[in-house]
Design a protein around this motif. Structure first.
Motif, PDB file in Angstrom:
ATOM      1  N   MET A 188       0.836  -1.201   0.000  1.00 41.58           N
ATOM      2  CA  MET A 188       0.000   0.000   0.000  1.00 41.58           C
ATOM      3  C   MET A 188       0.873   1.255   0.000  1.00 41.58           C
ATOM      4  SD  MET A 188      -2.907  -1.170   2.784  1.00 41.58           S
ATOM      5  CE  MET A 188      -3.547   0.509   2.945  1.00 41.58           C
ATOM      6  N   ALA A 189       1.964   1.214   0.786  1.00 37.14           N
ATOM      7  CA  ALA A 189       2.858   2.375   0.832  1.00 37.14           C
ATOM      8  C   ALA A 189       3.530   2.594  -0.518  1.00 37.14           C
ATOM      9  CB  ALA A 189       3.897   2.184   1.940  1.00 37.14           C
TER      10      ALA A 189
ATOM     11  N   ALA B 221       5.165   6.179  -2.092  1.00 37.06           N
ATOM     12  CA  ALA B 221       6.189   6.440  -1.083  1.00 37.06           C
ATOM     13  C   ALA B 221       7.570   6.130  -1.656  1.00 37.06           C
ATOM     14  CB  ALA B 221       5.920   5.585   0.155  1.00 37.06           C
ATOM     15  N   VAL B 222       8.538   6.961  -1.271  1.00 32.61           N
ATOM     16  CA  VAL B 222       9.913   6.805  -1.746  1.00 32.61           C
ATOM     17  C   VAL B 222      10.772   6.513  -0.528  1.00 32.61           C
ATOM     18  CG1 VAL B 222      11.858   7.882  -2.918  1.00 32.61           C
ATOM     19  CG2 VAL B 222       9.511   8.401  -3.641  1.00 32.61           C
ATOM     20  N   PHE B 223      11.421   5.355  -0.526  1.00 36.65           N
ATOM     21  CA  PHE B 223      12.225   4.939   0.621  1.00 36.65           C
ATOM     22  C   PHE B 223      13.720   4.899   0.298  1.00 36.65           C
ATOM     23  CE2 PHE B 223       8.058   2.854   1.057  1.00 36.65           C
ATOM     24  CZ  PHE B 223       7.677   3.373   2.262  1.00 36.65           C
TER      25      PHE B 223
ATOM     26  N   MET C 296      12.103   6.143   6.907  1.00 33.27           N
ATOM     27  CA  MET C 296      11.173   5.250   6.220  1.00 33.27           C
ATOM     28  C   MET C 296       9.852   5.162   6.992  1.00 33.27           C
ATOM     29  SD  MET C 296      13.778   2.208   5.080  1.00 33.27           S
ATOM     30  CE  MET C 296      12.562   1.331   4.137  1.00 33.27           C
ATOM     31  N   HIS C 297       9.953   5.162   8.342  1.00 30.55           N
ATOM     32  CA  HIS C 297       8.724   5.113   9.129  1.00 30.55           C
ATOM     33  C   HIS C 297       7.890   6.373   8.920  1.00 30.55           C
ATOM     34  CE1 HIS C 297       6.233   5.297  12.805  1.00 30.55           C
ATOM     35  NE2 HIS C 297       6.174   3.980  12.653  1.00 30.55           N
ATOM     36  N   ARG C 298       8.515   7.539   8.901  1.00 30.71           N
ATOM     37  CA  ARG C 298       7.763   8.783   8.678  1.00 30.71           C
ATOM     38  C   ARG C 298       7.155   8.804   7.278  1.00 30.71           C
ATOM     39  NH1 ARG C 298      12.271  10.919  11.490  1.00 30.71           N
ATOM     40  NH2 ARG C 298      13.259  11.466   9.521  1.00 30.71           N
ATOM     41  N   GLU C 299       7.915   8.315   6.274  1.00 26.44           N
ATOM     42  CA  GLU C 299       7.410   8.311   4.902  1.00 26.44           C
ATOM     43  C   GLU C 299       6.194   7.389   4.793  1.00 26.44           C
ATOM     44  OE1 GLU C 299       7.262   9.199   0.776  1.00 26.44           O
ATOM     45  OE2 GLU C 299       8.174  10.161   2.511  1.00 26.44           O
ATOM     46  N   LEU C 300       6.272   6.204   5.463  1.00 23.50           N
ATOM     47  CA  LEU C 300       5.147   5.272   5.394  1.00 23.50           C
ATOM     48  C   LEU C 300       3.940   5.849   6.129  1.00 23.50           C
ATOM     49  CD1 LEU C 300       5.242   1.490   5.518  1.00 23.50           C
ATOM     50  CD2 LEU C 300       3.705   2.597   7.108  1.00 23.50           C
ATOM     51  N   CYS C 301       4.176   6.495   7.293  1.00 24.61           N
ATOM     52  CA  CYS C 301       3.064   7.107   8.022  1.00 24.61           C
ATOM     53  C   CYS C 301       2.428   8.238   7.219  1.00 24.61           C
ATOM     54  CB  CYS C 301       3.551   7.626   9.385  1.00 24.61           C
ATOM     55  SG  CYS C 301       4.046   6.310  10.518  1.00 24.61           S
TER      56      CYS C 301
ATOM     57  N   VAL D  74       0.344   6.181   4.401  1.00 27.92           N
ATOM     58  CA  VAL D  74      -0.599   5.159   4.874  1.00 27.92           C
ATOM     59  C   VAL D  74      -0.928   5.491   6.336  1.00 27.92           C
ATOM     60  CG1 VAL D  74      -1.014   2.703   5.316  1.00 27.92           C
ATOM     61  CG2 VAL D  74       0.365   3.403   3.357  1.00 27.92           C
ATOM     62  N   SER D  75      -2.160   5.870   6.595  1.00 22.92           N
ATOM     63  CA  SER D  75      -2.575   6.218   7.947  1.00 22.92           C
ATOM     64  C   SER D  75      -3.062   4.974   8.687  1.00 22.92           C
ATOM     65  CB  SER D  75      -3.683   7.281   7.911  1.00 22.92           C
ATOM     66  OG  SER D  75      -4.838   6.741   7.295  1.00 22.92           O
TER      67      SER D  75
END
Length: 571
Positions: A513-514, A519-521, A529-534, A537-538
């Protein structure tokens, strides 16, 4: 009283005596006043009357004993010091010899009295004190030479230590008697006249009192009387032949040597039967308890087995449910992908229809422009016609003026004819003017209608373009969804092949989903990566996607997805 009745003893209302271990305890009721005879009650401890005479006697005894002791030790000290010098002691050590001998007597006797007071007597201390007293007496008696030559002088030197020991023994006896009175263990002494009148039987009587721990002399008399009376009753019952008596009836004579009373000996069989019954009942109870415990253990084991089977079935059902849920989820995802493809095709068809409609709208717009140009041409023609009508009106007015000028010359008929002709021309001109005005109004209405149609055509064209753009966007979104569905289908197939658990599937779904959300990791650490995923994706998305109500579970899914992406996971 018949021959078969129980014999009446000196105490007919005496209950069963206490067991041998407590033979010294007095019975509850020996006779009418046996309780006061057997032993004193602890609640009525005998206390010496503290009157003036007793106080005076105690003071005289204390002062006299102290004076005797001081005088005796002073005389002994002088005599023993001289003896020590005669025995070869040095002048420095000779004065300490009598101190050591006499002080040992005092120390041993005082310690013996203290231990007696604490109910822990040690006979060795008394024996040591008496030995040291004998040595002191011997040393004092032999200090004047040989005892055989002058025994009176020797006795005068040895009498004072003897008097001191007698005083200490009296104090010791008083302390012991007081402790026994307080503890209720006073032992009666056998009267002197019994020793004199029955010198052979009294030692055996004394031996039984000591062996059976009977502290009451009347209690021992009562026991002996009971035994003799019971023996005489048996002899009368069996005509003097005790061999006919049963073992139970002979028990009092056999057990008397072991401290049992007649009542205790006679009660022994019944007590032993009750004890045997109690033991049998206890054994039966233990057996039943053991069977009950075994049954409980078996039932518990059976319950544990059933519970384990139930848990196993529950786990199997849960695994089967999760597997079926995962498969249904995968089938739903595949169905969603197929539906997205169908929607994409429908969107493409809609885009084609919209494009056709846009072309039709363009054609209508061009036609509206042509109608507008035609209306403008008609409007210009009507304007020209109006101008021609005005010119004709002017010509008619000129003709009328000319006719008026020539009216005087021409005849009235010609004038009237001309007038009628002019009037007709005027009416025709007005009619033509009205027709031209109507034509002009019609042209203006046609122009406005064409303008409105042109605006509608433009609006339709804009709507067609918007629909075309929306269809294009929908087609792109459908293309994206189809690609995502394809990726999801491949991921589900891979997860099915890997036999992942539902939680692992959910974590991978969050990671996909991310990635699908853009999302770019690349180049980010774990926190980035955690901030980008948050960001993309909520928690609500995760809860809605996996139908979970716990925010903690959704947050853990995101954290595990970050760890999975950090490990290089790409679908």
């Amino acid at each position: 009283m018949t021959i078969t009745d129980m014999p009446q003893t000196a105490a007919p209302d005496t209950p069963a005596s206490h067991p041998p271990g407590r033979a010294s305890d007095a019975p509850e009721k020996v006779s009418g006043a046996a309780r006061d005879v057997s032993r004193p009650d602890k609640r009525k401890t005998i206390k010496p009357t503290r009157d003036r005479l007793m106080t005076a006697l105690s003071l005289v005894a204390a002062i006299g004993g102290t004076l005797v002791g001081v005088i005796g030790f002073a005389m002994s000290y002088s005599t023993l010091a001289k003896v020590a010098l005669s025995w070869g002691f040095s002048k420095e050590l000779a004065p300490w010899f009598p101190v050591g001998v006499d002080a040992s007597i005092i120390a041993f006797l005082a310690l013996d009295l203290y231990l007696i007071r604490k109910s822990t007597p040690w006979p060795l201390l008394r024996m040591a004190a008496h030995a040291m007293t004998g040595a002191t007496i011997w040393f004092n008696a032999s200090s004047q030479g040989r005892i055989s030559t002058d025994p009176v002088q020797a006795a005068s030197h040895g009498v004072m230590p003897i008097l001191f020991v007698i005083g200490v023994e009296a104090a010791r006896r008083l302390i012991i008697q007081k402790a026994r009175l307080e503890a209720g263990t006073v032992t009666d002494r056998i009267p002197l006249h019994r020793w004199i009148l029955s010198p052979i039987a009294t030692p055996r009587f004394y031996r039984r009192m000591r062996l059976h721990n009977v502290t009451s002399y009347p209690e021992m008399i009562r026991r002996q009387q009971e035994l003799i009376g019971y023996e005489q009753w048996l002899k009368r019952k069996y005509d003097g032949d005790l061999g006919k008596a049963s073992e139970d009836e002979l028990l009092p004579m056999k057990m008397a040597a072991h401290g049992y009373t007649v009542a205790q000996a006679l009660a022994m069989p019944e007590q032993q039967e009750r004890a045997a019954e109690a033991r049998a009942e206890e054994a039966e109870r233990r057996r039943l308890d053991a069977e009950t415990r075994q049954e409980l253990v078996r039932k518990q084991a059976e319950a544990d087995r059933l519970e384990a089977e139930g848990k196993l079935e529950a786990v199997r059902a849960r695994v089967a449910g999760e597997t079926g849920q995962a498969r249904a989820h995968a089938r739903a995802q595949v169905s969603a992908a197929e539906r997205a493809a169908e929607l994409e095709e429908a969107a493409l068809e809609t885009a084609v229809i919209a494009e056709a409609r846009a072309r039709e709208a363009e054609a209508e717009r061009k036609e509206a422009k042509e109608r507008e140009a035609k209306a403008e041409a008609d409007l210009r023609a009507a304007e020209l016609e109006r101008q021609a009508a005005e010119k004709r009106k002017e010509v008619a007015e000129a003709d009328r003026v000319a006719a008026a000028e020539a009216q005087a010359i021409e005849t009235q008929k010609i004038a009237e004819a001309r007038k009628a002709t002019a009037e007709a021309n005027r009416c025709a001109a007005e009619t033509e003017q009205a027709a031209a005005e109507t034509q002009r109004a019609t042209a203006e209405a046609n122009r406005k209608k064409a303008e409105e149609e042109r605006r509608q055509a433009i609006a339709l064209a804009d709507a067609a373009r918007a629909r075309k753009d929306a269809a294009e966007a929908e087609r792109a979104a459908a293309e994206t969804r189809r690609a995502a569905a394809e990726i999801e289908r491949r991921a589900v197939e891979i997860e099915d092949a890997a036999k992942l658990s539902p939680r692992e599937r959910a974590v991978r779904k969050v990671a996909r989903m991310a990635l699908a959300a853009g999302a770019v990791f690349v180049g980010l650490d774990a926190d980035g990566m955690h901030r980008e995923l948050c960001r993309v994706v909520s928690i609500a998305d995760v809860q809605r996607e996996f139908d979970v109500s716990s925010t903690d579970t959704a947050s853990k899914y995101r954290q595990e997805a970050v760890a999975l992406l950090a490990g290089g996971y790409r679908p």
